[in-house]
Write an enzyme that holds these catalytic residues in place. Sequence first.
Site, PDB file in Angstrom:
ATOM      1  N   HIS A  64       0.865  -1.197   0.000  1.00  9.81           N
ATOM      2  CA  HIS A  64       0.000   0.000   0.000  1.00  9.81           C
ATOM      3  C   HIS A  64       0.901   1.246   0.000  1.00  9.81           C
ATOM      4  O   HIS A  64       1.939   1.256   0.674  1.00  9.81           O
ATOM      5  CB  HIS A  64      -0.872  -0.020   1.258  1.00  9.81           C
ATOM      6  CG  HIS A  64      -2.094   0.855   1.164  1.00  9.81           C
ATOM      7  ND1 HIS A  64      -2.023   2.223   0.966  1.00  9.81           N
ATOM      8  CD2 HIS A  64      -3.409   0.557   1.250  1.00  9.81           C
ATOM      9  CE1 HIS A  64      -3.247   2.721   0.961  1.00  9.81           C
ATOM     10  NE2 HIS A  64      -4.103   1.741   1.107  1.00  9.81           N
ATOM     11  N   GLY A 108       0.302  -5.073   1.660  1.00 12.90           N
ATOM     12  CA  GLY A 108      -0.921  -5.218   0.874  1.00 12.90           C
ATOM     13  C   GLY A 108      -0.659  -5.842  -0.489  1.00 12.90           C
ATOM     14  O   GLY A 108      -1.522  -6.500  -1.062  1.00 12.90           O
ATOM     15  N   TYR A 138      -5.326  -4.871   9.979  1.00 13.05           N
ATOM     16  CA  TYR A 138      -5.765  -5.394   8.675  1.00 13.05           C
ATOM     17  C   TYR A 138      -7.262  -5.696   8.712  1.00 13.05           C
ATOM     18  O   TYR A 138      -7.848  -5.946   9.775  1.00 13.05           O
ATOM     19  CB  TYR A 138      -4.957  -6.636   8.291  1.00 13.05           C
ATOM     20  CG  TYR A 138      -4.629  -6.644   6.811  1.00 13.05           C
ATOM     21  CD1 TYR A 138      -3.596  -5.844   6.324  1.00 13.05           C
ATOM     22  CD2 TYR A 138      -5.370  -7.378   5.913  1.00 13.05           C
ATOM     23  CE1 TYR A 138      -3.307  -5.807   4.964  1.00 13.05           C
ATOM     24  CE2 TYR A 138      -5.101  -7.345   4.547  1.00 13.05           C
ATOM     25  CZ  TYR A 138      -4.059  -6.550   4.086  1.00 13.05           C
ATOM     26  OH  TYR A 138      -3.778  -6.507   2.743  1.00 13.05           O
TER      27      TYR A 138
HETATM   28  O1  YXS Z   1      12.346   8.543  -0.277  1.00 15.93           O
HETATM   29  P1  YXS Z   1      11.772   8.468  -1.671  1.00 15.93           P
HETATM   30  O2  YXS Z   1      10.852   9.609  -1.997  1.00 15.93           O
HETATM   31  O3  YXS Z   1      12.811   8.147  -2.711  1.00 15.93           O
HETATM   32  O4  YXS Z   1      10.775   7.185  -1.678  1.00 15.93           O
HETATM   33  C1  YXS Z   1      11.284   5.929  -1.296  1.00 15.93           C
HETATM   34  C2  YXS Z   1      10.245   5.272  -0.405  1.00 15.93           C
HETATM   35  O5  YXS Z   1       9.637   6.162   0.504  1.00 15.93           O
HETATM   36  C3  YXS Z   1       9.237   4.815  -1.426  1.00 15.93           C
HETATM   37  N1  YXS Z   1       8.423   3.718  -0.916  1.00 15.93           N
HETATM   38  C4  YXS Z   1       7.121   3.819  -0.608  1.00 15.93           C
HETATM   39  N2  YXS Z   1       6.278   4.868  -0.686  1.00 15.93           N
HETATM   40  C5  YXS Z   1       5.003   4.650  -0.266  1.00 15.93           C
HETATM   41  N3  YXS Z   1       4.546   3.464   0.195  1.00 15.93           N
HETATM   42  C6  YXS Z   1       5.366   2.396   0.270  1.00 15.93           C
HETATM   43  N4  YXS Z   1       4.883   1.227   0.698  1.00 15.93           N
HETATM   44  C7  YXS Z   1       6.731   2.557  -0.132  1.00 15.93           C
HETATM   45  N5  YXS Z   1       7.814   1.742  -0.160  1.00 15.93           N
HETATM   46  C8  YXS Z   1       8.825   2.469  -0.640  1.00 15.93           C
HETATM   47  O6  YXS Z   1       9.990   4.382  -2.526  1.00 15.93           O
HETATM   48  C9  YXS Z   1      11.255   5.065  -2.546  1.00 15.93           C
HETATM   49  C10 YXS Z   1      12.368   4.033  -2.565  1.00 15.93           C
HETATM   50  O7  YXS Z   1      12.264   3.346  -1.337  1.00 15.93           O
HETATM   51  P2  YXS Z   1      13.566   2.756  -0.610  1.00 15.93           P
HETATM   52  O8  YXS Z   1      14.654   3.776  -0.677  1.00 15.93           O
HETATM   53  O9  YXS Z   1      13.143   2.269   0.716  1.00 15.93           O
HETATM   54  O10 YXS Z   1      13.912   1.530  -1.572  1.00 15.93           O
HETATM   55  P3  YXS Z   1      14.810   0.257  -1.223  1.00 15.93           P
HETATM   56  O11 YXS Z   1      15.060  -0.424  -2.506  1.00 15.93           O
HETATM   57  O12 YXS Z   1      15.948   0.652  -0.365  1.00 15.93           O
HETATM   58  O13 YXS Z   1      13.870  -0.660  -0.313  1.00 15.93           O
HETATM   59  C11 YXS Z   1      12.747  -1.276  -0.909  1.00 15.93           C
HETATM   60  C12 YXS Z   1      11.801  -1.734   0.228  1.00 15.93           C
HETATM   61  C13 YXS Z   1      10.509  -2.264  -0.395  1.00 15.93           C
HETATM   62  C14 YXS Z   1      12.489  -2.851   1.057  1.00 15.93           C
HETATM   63  C15 YXS Z   1      11.510  -0.514   1.134  1.00 15.93           C
HETATM   64  O14 YXS Z   1      11.086   0.567   0.312  1.00 15.93           O
HETATM   65  C16 YXS Z   1      10.423  -0.818   2.137  1.00 15.93           C
HETATM   66  O15 YXS Z   1      10.633  -1.525   3.154  1.00 15.93           O
HETATM   67  N6  YXS Z   1       9.183  -0.316   1.822  1.00 15.93           N
HETATM   68  C17 YXS Z   1       8.045  -0.522   2.714  1.00 15.93           C
HETATM   69  C18 YXS Z   1       7.543  -1.970   2.637  1.00 15.93           C
HETATM   70  C19 YXS Z   1       6.295  -2.077   3.539  1.00 15.93           C
HETATM   71  O16 YXS Z   1       6.414  -2.101   4.764  1.00 15.93           O
HETATM   72  N7  YXS Z   1       5.157  -2.066   2.937  1.00 15.93           N
HETATM   73  C20 YXS Z   1       3.862  -2.078   3.644  1.00 15.93           C
HETATM   74  C21 YXS Z   1       3.095  -0.814   3.245  1.00 15.93           C
HETATM   75  S1  YXS Z   1       1.587  -0.706   4.199  1.00 15.93           S
HETATM   76  C22 YXS Z   1       0.625  -1.927   3.570  1.00 15.93           C
HETATM   77  O17 YXS Z   1       0.908  -2.519   2.544  1.00 15.93           O
HETATM   78  C23 YXS Z   1      -0.606  -2.310   4.326  1.00 15.93           C
HETATM   79  C24 YXS Z   1      -1.360  -1.124   4.867  1.00 15.93           C
HETATM   80  S2  YXS Z   1      -0.188  -3.395   5.642  1.00 15.93           S
HETATM   81  O18 YXS Z   1       0.977  -2.870   6.231  1.00 15.93           O
HETATM   82  O19 YXS Z   1      -1.278  -3.403   6.567  1.00 15.93           O
HETATM   83  O20 YXS Z   1       0.036  -4.668   5.023  1.00 15.93           O
END
Ligand code: YXS
Length: 259
Positions: A64, A108, A138
């Site tokens: 998400h 998500g 969730y």
């Molecule tokens: O800082 P900038 O502007 O370059 O942006 C960064 C991150 O902020 C952005 N980004 C996201 N923006 C919005 N929502 C996200 N879920 C998201 N994930 C990443 O993308 C730019 C690059 O991210 P960065 O520097 O972290 O990339 P990386 O290659 O070092 O790492 C990739 C990940 C995926 C390991 C890392 O971005 C990460 O851990 N992202 C969050 C993964 C996560 O926790 N997702 C859950 C989102 S909430 C959701 O899905 C549900 C509500 S729930 O949680 O209930 O399941």
Amino acid sequence: MDRIQIRCEGHIGWITLNHPEKRNALSDELVKAVIDGLARLAKESCRAVVIRAPAGAKVWSAGHDVSELPEGRRDPLGWDDPLRHLVRAIEQHPSPVIAMIEGGVWGGACEVVLACDLIVAADTATFALTPAKLGVPYNVSGMLTFLNAAPFRIVKEMTFTAEPIPAARAERLGMINRIVPADELEAVTNAIAHTIAGNAPLAISVMKEQLRILAGAHPMSPQGFERVQGLRRVVYDSADYREGIRAFKEKRKPVFEGR
Ligand code: YXS
């Protein structure tokens, strides 16, 4: 900038998530593009649809778009949330939707993948359920997606730890259909899609809908549903929920205090 690439070849539709700058986060914009893409491919009589990330992706989707989550006082995963619309669009798509996975699948996006009909993953793929990492309550149908895809105790492990599990373990658990070397992923997925496309589309469409209805046929009393919704409200109204979202935006580890 198109958030997806889409093509239809020989009754097979291909949707490629294409917002690498945000790791294919499921923003309202990207979700709308995928839903519109599914509708277009249905009109073009595609008999199977593959949803993928670009070749070599380290992240299939980061889940998400956290920047679009409310910071409290509103259900973050209500009926009209983009993620909910995307899961329903996949489940109700008239032909099989195949998730072709390379890289990490987060939060998500994991539900989106598990809502697909088949999952073919590269051996380097990982899957993580992340509500506990952000403090998100969730929603009920999302939890049912997980329970229909993985054993009860595995759903608990994945939701309570929020740790990624590797594709090999997901396959052993029956969560995914196939695991292949990354350089064979597209060919194997394409072959499966063509096999499906060569069978009777009406029969497949009806069996997909039957399975959707049967998989969702879990009785829950009105009181039970209202209790769950009340408990979820306590969570999304909590300081922990606000802390989880804020910590993500501030790129720091959250400090949860259980209130
Ligand atoms: O800082 P900038 O502007 O370059 O942006 C960064 C991150 O902020 C952005 N980004 C996201 N923006 C919005 N929502 C996200 N879920 C998201 N994930 C990443 O993308 C730019 C690059 O991210 P960065 O520097 O972290 O990339 P990386 O290659 O070092 O790492 C990739 C990940 C995926 C390991 C890392 O971005 C990460 O851990 N992202 C969050 C993964 C996560 O926790 N997702 C859950 C989102 S909430 C959701 O899905 C549900 C509500 S729930 O949680 O209930 O399941």
